[in-house]
Design a protein around this motif. Structure first.
Motif, short mmCIF file in Angstrom:
data_model
loop_
_atom_site.label_atom_id
_atom_site.label_comp_id
_atom_site.label_asym_id
_atom_site.label_seq_id
_atom_site.Cartn_x
_atom_site.Cartn_y
_atom_site.Cartn_z
N LEU A 106 0.46 -0.93 -0.06
CA LEU A 106 -0.31 0.15 0.01
C LEU A 106 0.94 1.04 0.07
CD1 LEU A 106 -2.84 -1.42 2.39
CD2 LEU A 106 -2.80 -0.39 -0.14
N VAL A 107 2.52 1.47 0.89
CA VAL A 107 2.76 2.32 0.13
C VAL A 107 3.64 2.85 -0.82
CG1 VAL A 107 5.00 2.20 1.64
CG2 VAL A 107 4.26 3.88 2.24
N VAL A 108 3.61 1.70 -1.48
CA VAL A 108 4.43 1.29 -2.68
C VAL A 108 3.55 2.18 -3.83
CG1 VAL A 108 5.43 0.64 -4.72
CG2 VAL A 108 5.64 -0.16 -2.77
N TYR A 109 2.15 1.74 -3.69
CA TYR A 109 0.74 2.48 -4.17
C TYR A 109 0.79 4.02 -4.47
CZ TYR A 109 -3.93 3.42 -5.53
OH TYR A 109 -4.95 3.98 -6.30
N HIS A 110 0.87 4.38 -2.49
CA HIS A 110 0.76 5.79 -2.23
C HIS A 110 1.72 6.71 -2.97
CE1 HIS A 110 0.26 9.16 0.39
NE2 HIS A 110 1.50 9.15 0.94
N SER A 111 2.78 5.94 -3.10
CA SER A 111 4.39 7.01 -3.65
C SER A 111 3.95 6.97 -4.46
CB SER A 111 5.04 6.00 -3.48
OG SER A 111 6.71 7.19 -3.98
N GLN A 112 3.20 5.84 -5.80
CA GLN A 112 3.28 6.20 -7.29
C GLN A 112 1.99 6.77 -7.27
OE1 GLN A 112 3.09 1.69 -8.13
NE2 GLN A 112 4.85 1.59 -8.25
N SER A 113 0.90 7.04 -5.97
CA SER A 113 -0.10 7.42 -6.22
C SER A 113 0.30 9.05 -6.97
CB SER A 113 -1.02 7.08 -5.26
OG SER A 113 -2.06 8.04 -5.50
N VAL A 114 1.04 8.96 -5.70
CA VAL A 114 1.00 10.83 -5.31
C VAL A 114 2.24 11.04 -6.43
CG1 VAL A 114 2.69 11.90 -4.06
CG2 VAL A 114 1.44 10.70 -2.86
N ARG A 115 3.44 10.97 -7.21
CA ARG A 115 3.88 10.79 -8.03
C ARG A 115 2.44 11.78 -9.40
NH1 ARG A 115 7.42 7.21 -7.03
NH2 ARG A 115 6.27 5.71 -9.82
N GLU A 116 1.43 10.14 -9.45
CA GLU A 116 0.85 10.61 -10.98
C GLU A 116 0.16 12.25 -10.89
OE1 GLU A 116 -2.89 7.96 -12.75
OE2 GLU A 116 -1.58 7.17 -12.11
N ARG A 117 -0.67 12.09 -9.47
CA ARG A 117 -1.89 12.96 -9.21
C ARG A 117 -1.06 14.55 -9.08
NH1 ARG A 117 -2.86 12.81 -4.16
NH2 ARG A 117 -2.22 10.18 -3.71
N LEU A 118 0.69 14.41 -9.11
CA LEU A 118 0.73 15.64 -7.95
C LEU A 118 2.00 16.13 -9.03
CD1 LEU A 118 0.31 15.50 -4.33
CD2 LEU A 118 -1.06 16.77 -5.91
N ALA A 119 2.55 15.32 -10.11
CA ALA A 119 3.89 15.78 -11.16
C ALA A 119 2.97 16.65 -11.78
CB ALA A 119 4.71 14.40 -11.69
N PRO A 120 2.14 17.03 -12.07
CA PRO A 120 1.19 18.04 -13.28
C PRO A 120 1.36 19.40 -13.20
CG PRO A 120 -0.31 16.24 -13.27
CD PRO A 120 0.93 16.16 -12.43
N PHE A 121 1.52 19.16 -11.64
CA PHE A 121 1.87 20.80 -10.96
C PHE A 121 3.85 20.71 -10.88
CE2 PHE A 121 -1.48 19.37 -8.47
CZ PHE A 121 -2.24 20.66 -8.47
N PHE A 122 4.21 20.49 -11.16
CA PHE A 122 5.73 20.90 -11.11
C PHE A 122 5.83 20.96 -13.09
CE2 PHE A 122 4.83 18.39 -7.53
CZ PHE A 122 5.53 19.07 -6.66
#
Length: 241
Positions: free
Chosen positions: A207-223
């Protein structure tokens, strides 16, 4: 509103540097000190009611941690991450955090589990209040609590430091960042917490691996937003007020 840059309540000078460091860092991570706002030694010293020396030393520590940096010889400013740096930080966390949550699932005490639960509760309350800074803080608190339960201070500091650097940038995006984009993180924290409570290290790690990947996918566009464009938009917003 609580002002972290108010007079320091430290009885003796030797504690001023650490107190100044925590005060300035709190002001940055709460969004009170903005990206394009210079961190001026003299001004901060006046607000904290201390000499410039502990403020200078505190800023040096923050610089070493990668939270602030000099810009064009005009003092220190809050750092902004590139998209590549953001992805690299969360890729690093993805490697380390499975180890931490596995250990937390096996070792966490009742008190440490309450700390994780408190962090999740803060996230929910902050979501209801539309408080971006509070939601980001809840995430840092959760990962810090997991690291504490895992009993590995160096790795915990590494993970939380990466979270802090990312959060500094996201605070500068607060006008375009939607609460719903952060609420998913709190839901993912809650699932990880459930696995820890159930003493299920492998599910927690997955679940923590999924969480990290999810954060990258959701927030990367802001960068992907160009820094000059963001500053121009801020200037436009100010001119319309």
């Amino acid at each position: 509103m609580y002002d972290p840059l108010g007079p320091l309540s430290v009885p003796k000078a030797p504690g001023y540097r650490e107190a100044a460091f925590h005060a300035i860092k709190e002001a940055i991570l709460s969004g009170q000190l903005k990206y394009d706002q210079p961190l001026v030694e003299e001004d901060i010293a006046i607000r904290l009611q201390v000499s410039r020396t502990p403020v200078r030393e505190a800023l040096a520590i923050l610089h070493h941690e990668g939270l602030i940096a000099p810009r064009s010889g005009r003092g220190f400013y809050v750092c902004r991450l590139t998209r590549e740096e953001f992805v690299d930080l969360f890729t690093a966390n993805e490697v380390i955090e499975p180890y931490l949550v596995r250990r937390a699932a096996l070792r966490a005490t009742d008190a440490q589990m309450r700390d994780m639960e408190d962090a999740i509760t803060l996230g929910k309350q902050s979501e209801q209040q539309q408080d971006i800074a509070g939601m980001l803080r809840s995430g840092r608190d959760f990962h810090r609590a997991v690291g504490s339960a895992a009993a590995n201070t160096p790795l915990t500091r590494f993970v939380v430091s990466n979270e802090e650097r990312t959060d500094l940038y996201l605070l500068s995006c607060a006008q375009v960042l939607d609460v719903s984009q952060l609420s998913q993180s709190n839901q993912e924290h809650e699932r990880i917490f459930t696995a820890i409570v159930q003493r299920d290290p492998e599910t927690a790690a997955r679940l923590v691996v999924y969480h990290s990947q999810s954060v990258r996918e959701r927030l990367a566009p802001f960068f992907t937003v160009d820094e000059a464009q963001m500053l121009a938009e801020k200037g436009s917003d100010l001119s319309q007020k």
